[in-house]
Design a protein around this motif. Sequence first.
Motif, PDB file in Angstrom:
ATOM      1  N   GLY A  97       0.830  -1.198   0.000  1.00 10.24           N
ATOM      2  CA  GLY A  97       0.000   0.000   0.000  1.00 10.24           C
ATOM      3  C   GLY A  97       0.862   1.243   0.000  1.00 10.24           C
ATOM      4  O   GLY A  97       1.696   1.422   0.868  1.00 10.24           O
TER       5      GLY A  97
ATOM      6  N   VAL B  38      -8.422  -7.508  -6.284  1.00 16.18           N
ATOM      7  CA  VAL B  38      -7.508  -6.499  -5.752  1.00 16.18           C
ATOM      8  C   VAL B  38      -6.077  -6.982  -5.973  1.00 16.18           C
ATOM      9  O   VAL B  38      -5.585  -7.864  -5.264  1.00 16.18           O
ATOM     10  CB  VAL B  38      -7.764  -6.235  -4.261  1.00 16.18           C
ATOM     11  CG1 VAL B  38      -6.851  -5.120  -3.748  1.00 16.18           C
ATOM     12  CG2 VAL B  38      -9.223  -5.859  -4.039  1.00 16.18           C
TER      13      VAL B  38
ATOM     14  N   THR C  68      -6.215  -1.637  -5.684  1.00 16.61           N
ATOM     15  CA  THR C  68      -5.311  -1.807  -4.552  1.00 16.61           C
ATOM     16  C   THR C  68      -5.958  -1.194  -3.317  1.00 16.61           C
ATOM     17  O   THR C  68      -6.975  -0.503  -3.408  1.00 16.61           O
ATOM     18  CB  THR C  68      -3.948  -1.144  -4.833  1.00 16.61           C
ATOM     19  OG1 THR C  68      -3.028  -1.494  -3.797  1.00 16.61           O
ATOM     20  CG2 THR C  68      -4.071   0.371  -4.887  1.00 16.61           C
ATOM     21  N   TYR C  69      -5.377  -1.455  -2.160  1.00 17.80           N
ATOM     22  CA  TYR C  69      -5.887  -0.884  -0.918  1.00 17.80           C
ATOM     23  C   TYR C  69      -5.136   0.395  -0.560  1.00 17.80           C
ATOM     24  O   TYR C  69      -3.921   0.499  -0.778  1.00 17.80           O
ATOM     25  CB  TYR C  69      -5.714  -1.870   0.243  1.00 17.80           C
ATOM     26  CG  TYR C  69      -6.629  -3.068   0.197  1.00 17.80           C
ATOM     27  CD1 TYR C  69      -7.971  -2.963   0.570  1.00 17.80           C
ATOM     28  CD2 TYR C  69      -6.142  -4.318  -0.195  1.00 17.80           C
ATOM     29  CE1 TYR C  69      -8.808  -4.075   0.536  1.00 17.80           C
ATOM     30  CE2 TYR C  69      -6.970  -5.429  -0.227  1.00 17.80           C
ATOM     31  CZ  TYR C  69      -8.306  -5.302   0.146  1.00 17.80           C
ATOM     32  OH  TYR C  69      -9.131  -6.396   0.112  1.00 17.80           O
TER      33      TYR C  69
ATOM     34  N   GLY D  60      -6.020  -0.178   4.714  1.00 19.55           N
ATOM     35  CA  GLY D  60      -6.236  -1.610   4.571  1.00 19.55           C
ATOM     36  C   GLY D  60      -7.667  -2.000   4.264  1.00 19.55           C
ATOM     37  O   GLY D  60      -7.991  -3.189   4.184  1.00 19.55           O
ATOM     38  N   LYS D  61      -8.535  -1.037   4.080  1.00 21.73           N
ATOM     39  CA  LYS D  61      -9.955  -1.304   3.838  1.00 21.73           C
ATOM     40  C   LYS D  61     -10.459  -0.700   2.529  1.00 21.73           C
ATOM     41  O   LYS D  61     -11.215  -1.337   1.798  1.00 21.73           O
ATOM     42  CB  LYS D  61     -10.794  -0.750   4.991  1.00 21.73           C
ATOM     43  CG  LYS D  61     -10.470  -1.333   6.352  1.00 21.73           C
ATOM     44  CD  LYS D  61     -11.300  -0.653   7.441  1.00 21.73           C
ATOM     45  CE  LYS D  61     -10.945  -1.186   8.822  1.00 21.73           C
ATOM     46  NZ  LYS D  61     -11.739  -0.507   9.892  1.00 21.73           N
ATOM     47  N   THR D  62     -10.052   0.532   2.264  1.00 21.72           N
ATOM     48  CA  THR D  62     -10.557   1.250   1.088  1.00 21.72           C
ATOM     49  C   THR D  62      -9.878   0.775  -0.179  1.00 21.72           C
ATOM     50  O   THR D  62      -8.652   0.803  -0.287  1.00 21.72           O
ATOM     51  CB  THR D  62     -10.324   2.761   1.243  1.00 21.72           C
ATOM     52  OG1 THR D  62     -10.885   3.201   2.488  1.00 21.72           O
ATOM     53  CG2 THR D  62     -10.973   3.523   0.098  1.00 21.72           C
ATOM     54  N   ILE D  63     -10.688   0.317  -1.138  1.00 20.71           N
ATOM     55  CA  ILE D  63     -10.159  -0.172  -2.409  1.00 20.71           C
ATOM     56  C   ILE D  63     -10.249   0.929  -3.453  1.00 20.71           C
ATOM     57  O   ILE D  63     -11.305   1.544  -3.632  1.00 20.71           O
ATOM     58  CB  ILE D  63     -10.941  -1.402  -2.896  1.00 20.71           C
ATOM     59  CG1 ILE D  63     -10.889  -2.516  -1.841  1.00 20.71           C
ATOM     60  CG2 ILE D  63     -10.373  -1.921  -4.214  1.00 20.71           C
ATOM     61  CD1 ILE D  63     -11.797  -3.688  -2.157  1.00 20.71           C
TER      62      ILE D  63
END
Length: 312
Positions: free
Chosen positions: A19, A76, A84-85, A89-92
């Motif tokens: 990320g 993803v 990608t995140y 760690g949650k939003t794509i």
Amino acid sequence: MRSSTHASTFALITVAALGLTACGSGDAADDAAPAAATDKIPTKDVVSSVAKDPASAKLLPASVRKSGSLKIAVSVGGTPPNSTYLPDGKTIVGQDVDFANAVAKVLGIKLDQQVASFEAILPALDSGKYDLGTGNFGVTDERRKTIDFVTYINDGQGFAVRKDSDLKKVTDLTQLCGLNVATGAGTTFETTLEENKGLCEKAGKKPYDVKTYAEPSAVWSSLQQGRSDVVMSTINGLRYGVAHQEGLRFLNEFHRLDVGFAFKKGTALAPAFRSAVNRLIADGTYRKILAKWGTSESSISKSQISPPEIKD
């Protein structure tokens, strides 16, 4: 033996795969800058202002207009411009996500986003687990036998290597003979490589060895660590990847493919999605999404439903 350069570049791609640091861009100059020009994931909002188009929405099946939602499977991959995140760690985020969300705005529906592995999405469409899927799916004649597509970009196949590689350009797969080629599992790249393995034997050369990985980060690390000699992947993904890693270089485009949203064969959703993509092209949102991700060279003039595979 790994050089210090390879060690440092491996560290860089590990960071990228987990990320990158998010950023926002607020003016026209930033909007036009290629995503590969920065180590930060572009987060400029180019979707929320998109208006519903009644003519496109009317093409949706009555049941979808009533429910107001569809289930979308998202692959993803780990690195832009593909999904990608963000560091939370949650939003794509990613080009595919922006296009899907923009189409949903045009159609006046919501998307129930569900993460799925690339190789699992297409088989799951027929079972009804998902209504559609996105993951930079290339339109091939083989896939068209069981899947319907609505195109939104043109991407394709290409190659990347370490800078110390003797390879300059791959125009024929026999140039890969004797090498270890890394690529993604369940992709058109794996299919192309496996179907043409016999070319080396016919040329009297040692066959190339195909090494497949489920995650793009593993593909890149195999190249960085010397376990593979060349990577075959998406043109856009390769260009972005080498721009964010020292010691690597993009070789060339090998074969162009249309890319589209994937649906089960015979879907009634395709006309509405095609109309929505064409609406985005007409109102300028399409151009903004491509500019945000640095993929303007992948633009198409109009969306199509399951066009024949590009052969040239």
